[in-house]
Design an enzyme around this catalytic site. Sequence first.
Site, PDB file in Angstrom:
ATOM      1  N   LYS A 109      -2.963  -9.769  -2.984  1.00  0.00           N
ATOM      2  CA  LYS A 109      -2.156 -10.343  -4.071  1.00  0.00           C
ATOM      3  C   LYS A 109      -3.075 -11.044  -5.077  1.00  0.00           C
ATOM      4  O   LYS A 109      -2.849 -10.987  -6.284  1.00  0.00           O
ATOM      5  CB  LYS A 109      -1.105 -11.330  -3.526  1.00  0.00           C
ATOM      6  CG  LYS A 109      -0.018 -10.711  -2.679  1.00  0.00           C
ATOM      7  CD  LYS A 109       0.806  -9.666  -3.387  1.00  0.00           C
ATOM      8  CE  LYS A 109       1.830 -10.193  -4.345  1.00  0.00           C
ATOM      9  NZ  LYS A 109       2.700  -9.082  -4.874  1.00  0.00           N
ATOM     10  N   TYR A 133      -3.066  -9.570   3.151  1.00  0.00           N
ATOM     11  CA  TYR A 133      -1.982  -9.714   2.176  1.00  0.00           C
ATOM     12  C   TYR A 133      -2.347 -10.677   1.035  1.00  0.00           C
ATOM     13  O   TYR A 133      -2.328 -10.268  -0.138  1.00  0.00           O
ATOM     14  CB  TYR A 133      -0.676 -10.122   2.881  1.00  0.00           C
ATOM     15  CG  TYR A 133       0.440 -10.420   1.896  1.00  0.00           C
ATOM     16  CD1 TYR A 133       1.067  -9.395   1.206  1.00  0.00           C
ATOM     17  CD2 TYR A 133       0.817 -11.729   1.624  1.00  0.00           C
ATOM     18  CE1 TYR A 133       2.064  -9.665   0.268  1.00  0.00           C
ATOM     19  CE2 TYR A 133       1.816 -12.007   0.702  1.00  0.00           C
ATOM     20  CZ  TYR A 133       2.432 -10.971   0.024  1.00  0.00           C
ATOM     21  OH  TYR A 133       3.417 -11.243  -0.907  1.00  0.00           O
TER      22      TYR A 133
HETATM   23  N1  LIG Z   1       9.265 -12.389   0.328  1.00  0.00           N
HETATM   24  C1  LIG Z   1       8.601 -13.445  -0.123  1.00  0.00           C
HETATM   25  O1  LIG Z   1       8.746 -14.567   0.394  1.00  0.00           O
HETATM   26  C2  LIG Z   1       7.665 -13.302  -1.293  1.00  0.00           C
HETATM   27  C3  LIG Z   1       7.417 -12.086  -1.893  1.00  0.00           C
HETATM   28  N2  LIG Z   1       6.549 -12.016  -2.966  1.00  0.00           N
HETATM   29  C4  LIG Z   1       6.289 -10.748  -3.650  1.00  0.00           C
HETATM   30  O2  LIG Z   1       7.524 -10.254  -4.136  1.00  0.00           O
HETATM   31  C5  LIG Z   1       7.503  -8.834  -4.174  1.00  0.00           C
HETATM   32  C6  LIG Z   1       8.730  -8.297  -3.477  1.00  0.00           C
HETATM   33  O3  LIG Z   1       8.699  -8.738  -2.130  1.00  0.00           O
HETATM   34  P1  LIG Z   1       9.946  -8.575  -1.156  1.00  0.00           P
HETATM   35  O4  LIG Z   1      11.132  -8.233  -1.939  1.00  0.00           O
HETATM   36  O5  LIG Z   1       9.948  -9.741  -0.269  1.00  0.00           O
HETATM   37  O6  LIG Z   1       9.451  -7.328  -0.307  1.00  0.00           O
HETATM   38  P2  LIG Z   1      10.234  -6.000   0.085  1.00  0.00           P
HETATM   39  O7  LIG Z   1       9.384  -5.321   1.095  1.00  0.00           O
HETATM   40  O8  LIG Z   1      11.639  -6.297   0.438  1.00  0.00           O
HETATM   41  O9  LIG Z   1      10.224  -5.189  -1.266  1.00  0.00           O
HETATM   42  C7  LIG Z   1       9.131  -4.460  -1.711  1.00  0.00           C
HETATM   43  C8  LIG Z   1       9.621  -3.149  -2.274  1.00  0.00           C
HETATM   44  O10 LIG Z   1       8.476  -2.413  -2.716  1.00  0.00           O
HETATM   45  C9  LIG Z   1       8.648  -1.075  -2.294  1.00  0.00           C
HETATM   46  N3  LIG Z   1       7.360  -0.426  -2.133  1.00  0.00           N
HETATM   47  C10 LIG Z   1       6.453  -0.660  -1.159  1.00  0.00           C
HETATM   48  N4  LIG Z   1       5.430   0.184  -1.281  1.00  0.00           N
HETATM   49  C11 LIG Z   1       5.689   0.954  -2.357  1.00  0.00           C
HETATM   50  C12 LIG Z   1       5.009   2.022  -2.981  1.00  0.00           C
HETATM   51  N5  LIG Z   1       3.843   2.468  -2.512  1.00  0.00           N
HETATM   52  N6  LIG Z   1       5.552   2.571  -4.075  1.00  0.00           N
HETATM   53  C13 LIG Z   1       6.748   2.139  -4.537  1.00  0.00           C
HETATM   54  N7  LIG Z   1       7.442   1.161  -3.982  1.00  0.00           N
HETATM   55  C14 LIG Z   1       6.920   0.564  -2.903  1.00  0.00           C
HETATM   56  C15 LIG Z   1       9.372  -1.148  -0.971  1.00  0.00           C
HETATM   57  O11 LIG Z   1       9.999   0.078  -0.655  1.00  0.00           O
HETATM   58  C16 LIG Z   1      10.328  -2.283  -1.224  1.00  0.00           C
HETATM   59  O12 LIG Z   1      11.554  -1.813  -1.718  1.00  0.00           O
HETATM   60  C17 LIG Z   1       6.200  -8.405  -3.530  1.00  0.00           C
HETATM   61  O13 LIG Z   1       5.291  -8.056  -4.541  1.00  0.00           O
HETATM   62  C18 LIG Z   1       5.733  -9.642  -2.786  1.00  0.00           C
HETATM   63  O14 LIG Z   1       4.340  -9.687  -2.695  1.00  0.00           O
HETATM   64  C19 LIG Z   1       5.963 -13.129  -3.467  1.00  0.00           C
HETATM   65  C20 LIG Z   1       6.184 -14.347  -2.907  1.00  0.00           C
HETATM   66  C21 LIG Z   1       7.040 -14.533  -1.782  1.00  0.00           C
HETATM   67  C1  LIG Z   2       5.101 -20.351  13.976  1.00  0.00           C
HETATM   68  C2  LIG Z   2       6.475 -19.744  13.903  1.00  0.00           C
HETATM   69  C3  LIG Z   2       7.356 -20.451  14.855  1.00  0.00           C
HETATM   70  O1  LIG Z   2       8.684 -20.586  14.588  1.00  0.00           O
HETATM   71  C4  LIG Z   2       6.975 -19.797  12.486  1.00  0.00           C
HETATM   72  C5  LIG Z   2       6.412 -18.635  11.709  1.00  0.00           C
HETATM   73  C6  LIG Z   2       6.927 -18.635  10.314  1.00  0.00           C
HETATM   74  C7  LIG Z   2       6.221 -17.555   9.474  1.00  0.00           C
HETATM   75  C8  LIG Z   2       6.713 -16.201   9.916  1.00  0.00           C
HETATM   76  C9  LIG Z   2       6.436 -17.843   8.007  1.00  0.00           C
HETATM   77  C10 LIG Z   2       5.840 -19.226   7.630  1.00  0.00           C
HETATM   78  C11 LIG Z   2       5.428 -19.148   6.186  1.00  0.00           C
HETATM   79  C12 LIG Z   2       5.898 -17.783   5.726  1.00  0.00           C
HETATM   80  C13 LIG Z   2       5.205 -17.150   4.515  1.00  0.00           C
HETATM   81  C14 LIG Z   2       5.289 -18.051   3.301  1.00  0.00           C
HETATM   82  O2  LIG Z   2       6.609 -18.418   2.999  1.00  0.00           O
HETATM   83  C15 LIG Z   2       4.647 -17.444   2.087  1.00  0.00           C
HETATM   84  C16 LIG Z   2       4.845 -16.007   1.886  1.00  0.00           C
HETATM   85  C17 LIG Z   2       4.628 -15.509   0.641  1.00  0.00           C
HETATM   86  C18 LIG Z   2       4.668 -14.139   0.369  1.00  0.00           C
HETATM   87  O3  LIG Z   2       4.254 -13.706  -0.702  1.00  0.00           O
HETATM   88  C19 LIG Z   2       5.158 -13.189   1.387  1.00  0.00           C
HETATM   89  C20 LIG Z   2       5.816 -13.850   2.561  1.00  0.00           C
HETATM   90  C21 LIG Z   2       5.070 -15.096   3.040  1.00  0.00           C
HETATM   91  C22 LIG Z   2       3.680 -14.632   3.506  1.00  0.00           C
HETATM   92  C23 LIG Z   2       5.865 -15.785   4.186  1.00  0.00           C
HETATM   93  C24 LIG Z   2       5.894 -14.891   5.444  1.00  0.00           C
HETATM   94  C25 LIG Z   2       6.472 -15.602   6.672  1.00  0.00           C
HETATM   95  C26 LIG Z   2       5.759 -16.922   6.976  1.00  0.00           C
HETATM   96  C27 LIG Z   2       4.311 -16.657   7.352  1.00  0.00           C
END
Ligand SMILES: NC(=O)C1=CN([C@@H]2O[C@H](COP(=O)(O)OP(=O)(O)OC[C@H]3O[C@@H](n4cnc5c(N)ncnc54)[C@H](O)[C@@H]3O)[C@@H](O)[C@H]2O)C=CC1
Ligand SMILES: C[C@@H](CO)CCC[C@@H](C)[C@H]1CC[C@H]2[C@@H]3[C@H](O)CC4=CC(=O)CC[C@]4(C)[C@H]3CC[C@]12C
Length: 370
Positions: free
Chosen positions: A164, A160
């Site tokens: 990214k 992952y």
């Molecule tokens: N959740 C987090 O803590 C973080 C997320 N991100 C980034 O933010 C963005 C959104 O993440 P989330 O909303 O958490 O994930 P999510 O899984 O909820 O949303 C991703 C969306 O992309 C769509 N998708 C996946 N594959 C696809 C494809 N082949 N074609 C079209 N659509 C597709 C999915 O159906 C989904 O609706 C991602 O790029 C992720 O890397 C960045 C930092 C932290």
């Molecule tokens: C050891 C476990 C016992 O309770 C706790 C495990 C927590 C993990 C599932 C999360 C800890 C850190 C998270 C990630 C982090 O916030 C950064 C992220 C950035 C992204 O772009 C996608 C999500 C994630 C990788 C996030 C995922 C969940 C954790 C690994």
Amino acid sequence: MAGPAQVPTLVYLVTGGCGFLGEHIVRMLLEREPRLRELRVFDLHLSSWLEELKTPGPVQVTAIQGDVTQAHEVAAAVAGSHVVIHTAGLVDVLGKASPKAIHKVNVQGTQNVIEACIQTGTQFLVYTSSMEVVGPNVKGHPFYRGNEDTPYEAVHRHPYPCSKALAEKLVLEANGRKVNGGLPLVTCALRPMGIYGEGHQIMRDFYNQGLRFGGRLFRAVPASVEHGRVYVGNVAWMHVLVARELEQRAALMGGQVYFCYDKSPYKSYEDFNMEFLGPCGLRLIGTHPLLPYWLLMLLATLNALLQWLLHPLVLYTPLLNPYTLAMANTTFTVSTNKAQRHFGYKPLFSWEESKARTIHWVQALEGSAW
Ligand SMILES: NC(=O)C1=CN([C@@H]2O[C@H](COP(=O)(O)OP(=O)(O)OC[C@H]3O[C@@H](n4cnc5c(N)ncnc54)[C@H](O)[C@@H]3O)[C@@H](O)[C@H]2O)C=CC1
Ligand SMILES: C[C@@H](CO)CCC[C@@H](C)[C@H]1CC[C@H]2[C@@H]3[C@H](O)CC4=CC(=O)CC[C@]4(C)[C@H]3CC[C@]12C
């Protein structure tokens, strides 16, 4: 809402617009981008809530079911749009998807979006990157209140963060390329910290796990390890602002990266989650981790082994694996004002409001202990 002097003219495309973050971006654009004429929501799986947005209103909402790995589908969706917010991605650190699939969606998908902008003459591209592009690295080095210029050895092995980092590089290198018509492409990348808020799947998983253990969660991470978090509404707001300002401030913002941050407190991953799960009836047991790190790592490694052994039969994807344990055990926090300096970002939601909204959402979850 458009003011009397403003005629909505712009067409935006949000890839991944039905995901956790994507939905917040879509709703935020509808609320706070008065120049919007059409909003295209592109996703592999279209959500039912889109239906209510498609009813006649000031902005035409167009739902497009499509796959970012299919160049022709992306090009068709991008054609005629002014701004693309590319947030679609395969977010997986639990082993649900193969490394190949993660690469295909996150890297090839991003390349397709860039090429579609070039081909169709779309000039502005905002990419949702991740803090993971920087770290924590595989060596577990802390990143303490760093900013976009803080030196850090970014070394990744997990599919992952690797994907990214590659995708972000593609987006930044594309800045300045000529799009159809001769104008330069303007790109930038936002790197959210761990996002939380309404719709967060891992928060839901922790909540359900707590319910299964009689309202208890067991501390695995020392309280002294800080993990950066940001509220989803503020991440969405930052995307809206960047998209809005990219044209006027192309020289300053083009090719730049910005951490996504807000005023959420610096805490360990588990202590932070307890800010929401605590008021919903869950307790975190232990002031120190109940098991030593080496034993947790052993269990995490056993989980990884079990996952590998079982994968021909079932998908075993526990929250604890060597990667998630290392992530949660490494301090990674930012302290920066780059987004404020470059495009006037200030969090739209205070910590109190972010917290209240998240608690409200957890309380409404099915099977709530509340
Ligand atoms: N959740 C987090 O803590 C973080 C997320 N991100 C980034 O933010 C963005 C959104 O993440 P989330 O909303 O958490 O994930 P999510 O899984 O909820 O949303 C991703 C969306 O992309 C769509 N998708 C996946 N594959 C696809 C494809 N082949 N074609 C079209 N659509 C597709 C999915 O159906 C989904 O609706 C991602 O790029 C992720 O890397 C960045 C930092 C932290
Ligand atoms: C050891 C476990 C016992 O309770 C706790 C495990 C927590 C993990 C599932 C999360 C800890 C850190 C998270 C990630 C982090 O916030 C950064 C992220 C950035 C992204 O772009 C996608 C999500 C994630 C990788 C996030 C995922 C969940 C954790 C690994």
